[in-house]
Scaffold this motif. Structure first.
Motif, PDB file in Angstrom:
ATOM      1  N   MET A  17       0.818  -1.208   0.000  1.00  0.00           N
ATOM      2  CA  MET A  17       0.000   0.000   0.000  1.00  0.00           C
ATOM      3  C   MET A  17       0.855   1.264   0.000  1.00  0.00           C
ATOM      4  N   TYR A  18       1.957   1.265   0.774  1.00  0.00           N
ATOM      5  CA  TYR A  18       2.705   2.496   1.000  1.00  0.00           C
ATOM      6  C   TYR A  18       4.041   2.581   0.254  1.00  0.00           C
ATOM      7  N   ALA A  19       4.657   1.469  -0.073  1.00  0.00           N
ATOM      8  CA  ALA A  19       5.978   1.515  -0.706  1.00  0.00           C
ATOM      9  C   ALA A  19       5.887   2.003  -2.147  1.00  0.00           C
ATOM     10  N   LYS A  20       6.873   2.782  -2.552  1.00  0.00           N
ATOM     11  CA  LYS A  20       6.963   3.256  -3.927  1.00  0.00           C
ATOM     12  C   LYS A  20       8.052   2.482  -4.664  1.00  0.00           C
ATOM     13  N   ASN A  21       7.891   2.362  -5.976  1.00  0.00           N
ATOM     14  CA  ASN A  21       8.874   1.680  -6.826  1.00  0.00           C
ATOM     15  C   ASN A  21       9.115   0.252  -6.337  1.00  0.00           C
ATOM     16  N   VAL A  22       8.029  -0.510  -6.269  1.00  0.00           N
ATOM     17  CA  VAL A  22       8.087  -1.883  -5.772  1.00  0.00           C
ATOM     18  C   VAL A  22       8.189  -2.860  -6.939  1.00  0.00           C
ATOM     19  N   THR A  23       9.137  -3.786  -6.827  1.00  0.00           N
ATOM     20  CA  THR A  23       9.209  -4.923  -7.740  1.00  0.00           C
ATOM     21  C   THR A  23       8.955  -6.188  -6.941  1.00  0.00           C
ATOM     22  N   VAL A  24       7.947  -6.955  -7.356  1.00  0.00           N
ATOM     23  CA  VAL A  24       7.600  -8.216  -6.706  1.00  0.00           C
ATOM     24  C   VAL A  24       8.202  -9.346  -7.533  1.00  0.00           C
ATOM     25  N   ILE A  25       8.955 -10.208  -6.875  1.00  0.00           N
ATOM     26  CA  ILE A  25       9.564 -11.381  -7.530  1.00  0.00           C
ATOM     27  C   ILE A  25       8.863 -12.620  -6.972  1.00  0.00           C
ATOM     28  N   PRO A  26       7.828 -13.109  -7.639  1.00  0.00           N
ATOM     29  CA  PRO A  26       7.032 -14.223  -7.112  1.00  0.00           C
ATOM     30  C   PRO A  26       7.589 -15.583  -7.517  1.00  0.00           C
ATOM     31  N   LEU A  27       6.900 -16.625  -7.056  1.00  0.00           N
ATOM     32  CA  LEU A  27       7.306 -17.989  -7.411  1.00  0.00           C
ATOM     33  C   LEU A  27       7.283 -18.221  -8.915  1.00  0.00           C
ATOM     34  N   ASN A  28       6.451 -17.494  -9.642  1.00  0.00           N
ATOM     35  CA  ASN A  28       6.412 -17.646 -11.100  1.00  0.00           C
ATOM     36  C   ASN A  28       7.806 -17.551 -11.694  1.00  0.00           C
ATOM     37  N   ALA A  29       8.612 -16.628 -11.159  1.00  0.00           N
ATOM     38  CA  ALA A  29       9.981 -16.449 -11.642  1.00  0.00           C
ATOM     39  C   ALA A  29      10.979 -17.276 -10.844  1.00  0.00           C
ATOM     40  N   HIS A  75       2.329  -2.218  -9.304  1.00  0.00           N
ATOM     41  CA  HIS A  75       3.561  -2.855  -8.870  1.00  0.00           C
ATOM     42  C   HIS A  75       4.165  -3.597 -10.062  1.00  0.00           C
ATOM     43  N   ARG A  76       5.482  -3.533 -10.149  1.00  0.00           N
ATOM     44  CA  ARG A  76       6.160  -4.299 -11.201  1.00  0.00           C
ATOM     45  C   ARG A  76       6.308  -5.738 -10.722  1.00  0.00           C
ATOM     46  N   ILE A  77       5.894  -6.683 -11.568  1.00  0.00           N
ATOM     47  CA  ILE A  77       5.894  -8.103 -11.196  1.00  0.00           C
ATOM     48  C   ILE A  77       6.737  -8.876 -12.201  1.00  0.00           C
TER      49      ILE A  77
END
Length: 317
Positions: free
Chosen positions: A178-190, A288-290
């Protein structure tokens, strides 16, 4: 160099990520926050000091006491079958370290490296969420956030739809996203595609730069192969997340709003949902960048080159 504040629940893949950072010329670890997750917070602290001593990390890197329990108030579940009794597979550090409360050190690190600091969170998100609760304005000066967690449209590793870091404290995940800016999420997909095979480990072991990699990976890979005999090795979720800070070209990204299911009961607890409709919306919508996929050949080359002690950037050897 990327100045990285590393949040982790220091098990095997967290440890290998720290080794990778130590050997890489473009990553500078400026602090490590240890919290519960793969192991207890106390084991995480001991493991950090063990790795720092073994690899002769700079003595002035702060090791910070993070969260002991999630924001949900529950008692954590640890995973000795994956990471070993104390988090380092067959290795048992004989160095119980007493650390006094020093959470405020995070504030000092952010202030010191204002506007150039990158936060990489590869464990539970409780400590990071606490920073947003206490110091929301200060957190706006962090340049980027890289978060290992979540899973989209494929099976999770705790429930059918949930990944371990997001499942353990969905309240914390919601606060961070909710609050973080410039977030990249690295999920199990990768990350589940970032496989390191025994053959890769044997090759790296010949060069002697990545001390203890072989016993760690043998323990870790044995668990994954027992669960899924078709796997050719062990997935290094946390190393891949650290790689994203310096090699974005390794990934295929999408941009979507990520929602987290807040129910604490049932398989959907901590489920991450990407709202693809938001990808086409204007910048006023929080996105969010995923990382949905990786170029495995690039991962293979990057991991081996760094772990045998070569400088991989700009063609230098």
């Amino acid at each position: 160099m990327k100045k990285v504040l590393f949040f982790g629940d220091i098990g095997i893949d967290d440890t290998i990520a720290l080794i990778y950072a130590y050997l890489h010329d473009e990553i500078e670890i400026v602090g490590v926050v240890a919290e519960y997750g793969n192991v207890s917070r106390e084991d995480a602290i001991s493991n950090i000091h063990y790795i720092f001593n073994l690899f002769d990390f700079p003595k002035d890197i702060p090791v910070i006491l993070g969260a002991d329990v999630p924001l949900t108030g529950e008692q954590p579940t640890y995973y000795p079958e994956i990471h070993g009794e104390h988090g380092l597979g067959p290795i048992i550090p004989n160095n119980r370290v007493q650390v006094v409360e020093n959470f405020y050190e995070i504030v000092k690190i952010i202030e010191q490296h204002r506007d150039e600091l990158v936060i990489v969170n590869v464990g539970r998100l409780t400590s990071l969420a606490t920073m947003f609760i206490l110091y929301k304005d200060l957190m706006n000066s962090v340049q980027e956030f890289y978060i290992m967690g979540g899973v989209f449209w494929i099976p999770g590793n705790v429930t059918t739809v949930s990944e371990a870091n997001f499942h353990a404290d969905p309240v914390a995940v919601k606060i961070v996203l909710m609050y973080a800016k410039n977030v990249t999420v690295i999920p199990l997909n990768a990350t589940q595609k970032a496989i390191v095979t025994p053959e890769m480990v044997d090759y790296i072991d010949q060069f002697g730069k990545a001390k203890i990699l072989k016993p760690l990976m043998e323990f870790y890979t044995d668990f994954y192969r027992k669960r899924n005999p078709s796997l050719t090795g062990g997935p290094l979720h946390d190393v891949l997340t650290l790689m994203a800070t310096i090699q974005p070209e390794l990934f295929i990204f999408g941009n979507s709003t990520v929602e987290i299911v807040q129910r604490l009961e049932g398989p959907e607890r901590g489920q991450s949902i990407a709202d693809l409709k938001t990808e086409q919306l204007d910048d006023e919508v929080k996105k969010h960048r995923i990382a949905f996929d990786i170029d495995y050949n690039q991962f293979f080359s990057e991991f081996i080159s760094v772990m045998i002690g070569q400088k991989t950037r700009n063609g230098e050897q």
